[in-house]
Design an enzyme around this catalytic site. Structure first.
Site, mmCIF file in Angstrom:
data_model
loop_
_atom_site.group_PDB
_atom_site.id
_atom_site.type_symbol
_atom_site.label_atom_id
_atom_site.label_comp_id
_atom_site.label_asym_id
_atom_site.label_seq_id
_atom_site.Cartn_x
_atom_site.Cartn_y
_atom_site.Cartn_z
ATOM 1 N N THR A 45 0.815 -1.212 0.000
ATOM 2 C CA THR A 45 0.000 0.000 0.000
ATOM 3 C C THR A 45 0.847 1.258 0.000
ATOM 4 O OG1 THR A 45 -1.823 -1.079 1.089
ATOM 5 C CG2 THR A 45 -1.741 1.272 1.334
ATOM 6 N N TYR A 58 -7.920 0.796 -4.182
ATOM 7 C CA TYR A 58 -6.644 1.183 -4.776
ATOM 8 C C TYR A 58 -5.934 -0.056 -5.280
ATOM 9 C CZ TYR A 58 -4.516 -0.801 -0.691
ATOM 10 O OH TYR A 58 -4.132 -1.673 0.271
ATOM 11 N N THR A 124 1.494 -4.354 4.194
ATOM 12 C CA THR A 124 1.339 -4.679 5.619
ATOM 13 C C THR A 124 0.734 -6.063 5.859
ATOM 14 O OG1 THR A 124 -0.790 -3.547 5.637
ATOM 15 C CG2 THR A 124 1.134 -2.262 6.323
ATOM 16 N N GLU A 319 -2.914 -29.501 28.015
ATOM 17 C CA GLU A 319 -3.882 -30.589 27.864
ATOM 18 C C GLU A 319 -3.446 -31.618 26.830
ATOM 19 O OE1 GLU A 319 -8.187 -29.302 27.963
ATOM 20 O OE2 GLU A 319 -7.229 -27.331 27.921
HETATM 21 N N1 GLU Z 1 -2.731 -6.012 0.335
HETATM 22 C C1 GLU Z 1 -1.884 -4.920 0.596
HETATM 23 C C2 GLU Z 1 -0.473 -5.403 0.924
HETATM 24 O O1 GLU Z 1 -0.201 -6.063 1.883
HETATM 25 C C3 GLU Z 1 -2.527 -4.109 1.607
HETATM 26 C C4 GLU Z 1 -1.861 -3.944 2.851
HETATM 27 C C5 GLU Z 1 -0.973 -2.763 2.964
HETATM 28 O O2 GLU Z 1 0.089 -2.635 2.378
HETATM 29 O O3 GLU Z 1 -1.411 -1.976 3.743
HETATM 30 O O4 GLU Z 1 0.374 -5.162 0.115
#
Ligand code: GLU
Length: 362
Positions: A45, A58, A124, A319
């Site tokens: 992103t 996006y 992310t 367990e």
């Molecule tokens: N799908 C994207 C990625 O991981 C969205 C997450 C981001 O970068 O915030 O590249």
């Protein structure tokens, strides 16, 4: 021409030359003092572009590293930057091939004495896995900082530029040496071993649920508040080299009420080398799935029990009888990090006791 007139005429250009040399000289001296940071860009992103400034729609990874840097000219005050586009993906498409490519390039550049630190830009979604993977196999104590963004670069209030600035700042600091791979997002510094994404949309999505952040970026400096306790980078026994082209196949199976052992059976049939079971509570499987996992072990598949619970360790002597079943308990590694560790562990040993020990040390 008279001598005095000649001197007067020559004096002006000479003065300009001396002034220019002074300006260039001090700029050169300033640059010579700045660290050199290699930015390896992989997409995500932070490099996303949207149709509007407020919509959440996006395309991930559309913007190149050069364009990202144009949005943050201030990084040039911190360091000399060498940008490289290693991949350009949404991080949900991260895979073993790209991991190996990034890790090989990182280790290659780590041997270059002119590079002082690294920033890796990344989506992310799987940042926590890539951070942990690199934490185990990067062979350097130079700072390695990953960063990303929750809002695309075209959004109002885009968080990427600030995160990139803070990442370069952290990677440029001698205080960041020898701390393993870190993630800098939202003014905080996180360690690769514990960081996890906790919210699908918020800019403050990342947390280290067990140990808290490693530190903060405050007043233009990294401020570390705790030490990394687990083995990483130079103290890690894991490695890859230029001949490493594949990693063992390990899958994650999620536990739930009324779960069905067919997923375990299907994984074994598909020939996986390892299963990470994200169980309930302290990594507990249902009776039927425990039996299926024990059968999997008998067929030569390695099983790590971890938990679908957000925080806390998955430990032996709860367990489930791990010793009798031949399972490994994941301790503080969550399912996705357990998958990374089991994958690398299987490249070194087939000894369950040794793998159990690795889950306590890494
Ligand atoms: N799908 C994207 C990625 O991981 C969205 C997450 C981001 O970068 O915030 O590249």
């Amino acid at each position: 021409m008279k001598r005095r007139t000649f001197l007067r005429l020559m004096g002006i250009p000479m003065l300009i030359m001396v002034l220019m040399l002074g300006v260039y000289g001090s700029a050169y001296a300033q640059n010579a003092q700045k660290p050199t940071i290699a930015i390896l860009a992989t997409g995500g992103t932070i490099a996303g572009a949207g149709e509007s400034e407020v919509s959440s729609a996006y395309k991930s990874g559309a913007v190149t590293v050069d364009k990202l840097l144009v949005a943050v000219p201030q990084v040039k005050d911190l360091a000399l930057i060498k940008g490289e586009q290693v991949a350009q993906i949404g991080s949900q498409d991260m895979n073993n091939d790209i991991w190996l490519k990034v890790a090989k390039r990182l280790n290659e550049l780590a041997n270059d004495p002119s590079i002082d630190g690294f920033v890796i830009t990344h989506g992310t979604d799987t940042m926590e896995e890539t951070a942990f993977f690199l934490n185990l196999i990067a062979k350097t104590d130079k700072p390695i900082v990953m960063t990303g963004a929750m809002r695309p670069s075209t959004a109002l209030g885009a968080d990427g530029p600030r995160n990139l600035y803070d990442a370069v700042l952290t990677a440029s600091s001698p205080l960041s040496k020898g701390k393993g791979v870190m993630v800098v997002m939202d003014d905080k510094i996180y360690s690769a071993d514990d960081i996890t994404k906790t919210m699908t949309t918020a800019v403050e999505t990342f947390q280290c649920p067990n140990f808290g952040p490693l530190g903060y970026v405050l007043n233009g400096k990294p401020w570390f508040t705790r030490e990394v306790k687990v083995k990483n980078t130079l103290t890690s026994e894991f490695s890859i080299d230029k001949n490493t082209v594949a990693l063992p196949e390990v899958v994650i199976i999620y536990g739930y009420a009324n779960e069905n052992p067919m997923l375990v059976e299907a994984a074994v049939k598909a020939g996986v080398k390892g299963i990470v079971y994200a169980g309930m509570g302290n990594g507990n499987p249902s009776t039927a799935v425990e039996k299926a996992l024990a059968e999997a072990v008998k067929k030569g598949v390695f099983v790590v029990r971890t938990s679908r619970v957000f925080s806390g360790p998955t430990i032996e002597y709860g367990e489930v009888d791990d010793v009798k079943n031949g399972f490994v308990a994941s301790w503080f590694r969550n399912p996705q990090k357990s998958k990374v560790l089991l994958t690398l562990a299987l490249m070194r040993t087939n000894d369950v006791a040794k793998i159990q020990q690795m889950f306590k040390e890494y």
